[in-house]
Design a protein around this motif. Structure first.
Motif, PDB file in Angstrom:
ATOM      1  N   GLU A   1       0.841  -1.205   0.000  1.00 35.27           N
ATOM      2  CA  GLU A   1       0.000   0.000   0.000  1.00 35.27           C
ATOM      3  C   GLU A   1       0.876   1.255   0.000  1.00 35.27           C
ATOM      4  O   GLU A   1       1.753   1.418   0.843  1.00 35.27           O
ATOM      5  CB  GLU A   1      -0.919   0.010   1.239  1.00 35.27           C
ATOM      6  CG  GLU A   1      -1.893   1.186   1.253  1.00 35.27           C
ATOM      7  CD  GLU A   1      -2.711   1.237   2.541  1.00 35.27           C
ATOM      8  OE1 GLU A   1      -3.904   0.884   2.490  1.00 35.27           O
ATOM      9  OE2 GLU A   1      -2.141   1.603   3.595  1.00 35.27           O
ATOM     10  N   THR A   2       0.624   2.141  -0.964  1.00 32.54           N
ATOM     11  CA  THR A   2       1.365   3.409  -1.061  1.00 32.54           C
ATOM     12  C   THR A   2       0.539   4.527  -0.424  1.00 32.54           C
ATOM     13  O   THR A   2      -0.631   4.334  -0.058  1.00 32.54           O
ATOM     14  CB  THR A   2       1.599   3.779  -2.535  1.00 32.54           C
ATOM     15  OG1 THR A   2       0.303   4.003  -3.147  1.00 32.54           O
ATOM     16  CG2 THR A   2       2.324   2.681  -3.286  1.00 32.54           C
ATOM     17  N   GLU A   3       1.135   5.700  -0.349  1.00 34.69           N
ATOM     18  CA  GLU A   3       0.419   6.860   0.192  1.00 34.69           C
ATOM     19  C   GLU A   3      -0.799   7.187  -0.691  1.00 34.69           C
ATOM     20  O   GLU A   3      -1.861   7.550  -0.192  1.00 34.69           O
ATOM     21  CB  GLU A   3       1.374   8.054   0.292  1.00 34.69           C
ATOM     22  CG  GLU A   3       0.974   9.095   1.317  1.00 34.69           C
ATOM     23  CD  GLU A   3       0.688   8.533   2.717  1.00 34.69           C
ATOM     24  OE1 GLU A   3      -0.331   8.960   3.303  1.00 34.69           O
ATOM     25  OE2 GLU A   3       1.442   7.683   3.209  1.00 34.69           O
ATOM     26  N   GLN A   4      -0.620   7.009  -2.009  1.00 34.93           N
ATOM     27  CA  GLN A   4      -1.733   7.275  -2.935  1.00 34.93           C
ATOM     28  C   GLN A   4      -2.886   6.290  -2.699  1.00 34.93           C
ATOM     29  O   GLN A   4      -4.056   6.673  -2.693  1.00 34.93           O
ATOM     30  CB  GLN A   4      -1.257   7.186  -4.394  1.00 34.93           C
ATOM     31  CG  GLN A   4      -2.349   7.515  -5.426  1.00 34.93           C
ATOM     32  CD  GLN A   4      -3.016   8.879  -5.189  1.00 34.93           C
ATOM     33  OE1 GLN A   4      -2.336   9.895  -5.102  1.00 34.93           O
ATOM     34  NE2 GLN A   4      -4.345   8.907  -5.054  1.00 34.93           N
ATOM     35  N   ASP A   5      -2.552   5.009  -2.476  1.00 34.88           N
ATOM     36  CA  ASP A   5      -3.591   4.012  -2.183  1.00 34.88           C
ATOM     37  C   ASP A   5      -4.367   4.414  -0.921  1.00 34.88           C
ATOM     38  O   ASP A   5      -5.596   4.315  -0.868  1.00 34.88           O
ATOM     39  CB  ASP A   5      -2.969   2.621  -1.955  1.00 34.88           C
ATOM     40  CG  ASP A   5      -2.288   2.065  -3.198  1.00 34.88           C
ATOM     41  OD1 ASP A   5      -2.812   2.305  -4.313  1.00 34.88           O
ATOM     42  OD2 ASP A   5      -1.248   1.395  -3.061  1.00 34.88           O
ATOM     43  N   HIS A   6      -3.626   4.882   0.081  1.00 33.42           N
ATOM     44  CA  HIS A   6      -4.240   5.319   1.341  1.00 33.42           C
ATOM     45  C   HIS A   6      -5.168   6.520   1.097  1.00 33.42           C
ATOM     46  O   HIS A   6      -6.297   6.568   1.608  1.00 33.42           O
ATOM     47  CB  HIS A   6      -3.135   5.654   2.341  1.00 33.42           C
ATOM     48  CG  HIS A   6      -3.626   6.309   3.593  1.00 33.42           C
ATOM     49  ND1 HIS A   6      -4.545   5.720   4.440  1.00 33.42           N
ATOM     50  CD2 HIS A   6      -3.339   7.535   4.136  1.00 33.42           C
ATOM     51  CE1 HIS A   6      -4.789   6.548   5.467  1.00 33.42           C
ATOM     52  NE2 HIS A   6      -4.080   7.647   5.295  1.00 33.42           N
TER      53      HIS A   6
END
Length: 477
Positions: free
Chosen positions: A347-352
């Motif tokens: 999970e990346t910051e964008q996914d979050h």
């Protein structure tokens, strides 16, 4: 499994039904999802026929059972602490036997019985009818185990003993197992393939509960919307069913309607829904019957398409939005709750951020939110590295929880100066002068007792609220 009950909540062994002539004492505790609580009621019923009545006093028990959950590491640690406690008591009461039921039983059978020698009995979710034989083994001084998963077992022929009950609402199990291989979830391995219970036995249980004074039921399954009865057998084998079986099959919307019609005065809830299986005809059936409660627990787990794919959730963010839009259109007064996982592998910051924006779009009423916890045996454990640092998981979870608080507060404030219908379940925790109950939307409401009683369905004028509770006064039946 998508969660519906806080994993720290435990069964308090309160039982209304004690069988005359029974001399042995059973102490049973449940952890995890609603299905475990329901299973404990089946176990208590099977053991009532073996001479056991339940007790709230651990010290006097002949048999101590813990119904376990493997969904997160924290749930397993809680159960281990309880097993230590049982064994401390066992040292002063050597005739006491200790057993593990449920999802951890399947996962840790050898560890519990042979390596750590902390239990006498290990029983998986499909083997509860074998308890009389297993107890005979234990009584003869041998360890006993049955964790075989079944293709048929639904316990539809067993009338559950209601544990930890308020006498108002009850759980009715309609499916067992799960065919959705979500990569984070251990349920398909601990509870087996999906199969459904005969609708006739479900209606009989609903009628029986009504006759005993219950006012609300929750139809329960790991994946309740995929209920399918075609004469018995696994859901995946429906493709091989005869033309006659296919023509007369009962799907979830029909079962829901059958329950609503069987007892028009009884409230009907259901849990847990899976976005890929919740069809429009379920929502339309909810709209058609006043006694079907207007709340859907609709776990999404992530707002990112990439992560949904990694999780093997068989829907996209856009399909989820379509479903939400349809619920809002057909059931404008419906509340929606979520399950959310922070920090799934990769999970990346964008996914979050995608998760936060999905929450903003849906505006959930409440939810169950967790940090990702790798479970042995799952596809994620086998194929993905748990690579999101703990500190980042914690921060992301905190942001999800904070946003949910804001959304929940925004939703609940809309009820001020409206009238809601509340089913009285118990005394308020904060004041013995007030009743507490739930609205159709599954929101807690408290109001002065006056002459009302537990089990009454009361109209309440909402005057104020906290972040999770409506505060009002009763204005009549």
């Amino acid at each position: 499994m998508d969660k519906t009950i806080d994993e720290n909540k435990q069964g308090n062994n309160l039982v209304l039904e004690q069988k005359e002539g029974n001399t042995r004492k059973l102490f049973i505790e449940s952890y995890g999802c609603a299905m475990n609580f329901s299973d404990s009621e089946i176990v208590a019923s099977i053991l009532a026929d073996q001479g056991f009545n339940t007790t709230q006093n651990l010290e006097e028990a002949d048999l101590v059972l813990v119904n376990t959950c493997s969904i997160r590491d924290k749930a397993e640690q809680t159960v281990r602490k309880r097993l230590e406690k049982y064994n401390a008591v066992k040292r002063t009461n050597p005739k006491m036997k200790v057993g593990v039921l449920g999802c951890m039983a399947e996962r840790l059978k050898t560890k519990f019985l042979e390596e750590e020698k902390i239990v006498d009995l290990v029983v998986g979710p499909d083997a509860y009818k074998d308890l009389p034989n297993l107890l005979a083994e234990v009584d003869d001084g041998r360890d006993a185990i049955n964790v075989i998963l079944s293709k048929e077992e639904t316990y539809g022929d067993i009338s559950p003993v209601r544990l930890n009950t308020n006498g108002v609402s009850a759980l009715v199990s309609i499916t067992r197992g799960c065919d959705n291989m979500c990569t984070f979830c251990v349920v398909p391995f601990t509870r087996g393939r999906e199969r459904s219970r005969d609708p006739q036995s479900i209606i009989e249980e609903v009628n029986d509960l009504w006759n005993k004074g219950y006012k609300e039921i929750t139809l329960l399954g790991q994946n309740v919307d995929s209920y399918l009865w075609y004469g018995g057998g696994l859901k995946k084998d429906f493709v091989k069913a005869s033309e006659m079986q296919k023509a007369t099959a009962v799907h979830f919307p029909q079962l829901l309607e059958m329950c609503a019609k069987a007892k028009p005065q009884m409230r009907i809830r259901f849990s847990t829904s899976n976005p890929q299986d919740l069809t429009l005809d379920v929502i339309e059936t909810m709209a058609k019957y006043d006694n079907i409660c207007k709340h859907i627990h609709l776990p999404v787990q992530s707002g990112s398409n990439r992560i949904l794919k990694e999780m093997n959730r068989l829907h996209t963010r856009e399909e989820y939005f379509d479903l939400i839009d349809n619920i809002r259109r057909i059931l404008p007064k419906c509340s929606i709750s979520q399950d959310m996982i922070a920090g799934f592998p990769t999970e990346t910051e964008q996914d979050h951020q995608d998760t936060l924006s999905l929450m903003q779009y849906v505006k959930y009423n409440f939810g169950f939110m967790y940090m990702y916890s790798e479970r042995p045996g799952t596809m994620a454990e086998r194929k993905l590295e748990d690579d999101v640092p703990e500190a980042i998981k914690k921060r992301r979870l905190a942001e999800i929880v904070q946003l949910q608080r804001e959304l929940g507060a925004e939703q609940i404030e809309q009820y001020i100066n409206t009238e809601v219908e509340v089913l009285i379940e118990r005394e308020s925790k904060k004041s013995n002068e007030q009743w507490s109950g739930k609205t159709s939307q599954n929101i807690v409401a408290v109001f002065p007792k006056e002459n009302y009683k537990i089990g009454d369905l009361v109209k309440v004028k909402v005057l104020d609220c906290t972040s999770a509770t409506l505060i009002g006064e009763a204005v009549g039946y």
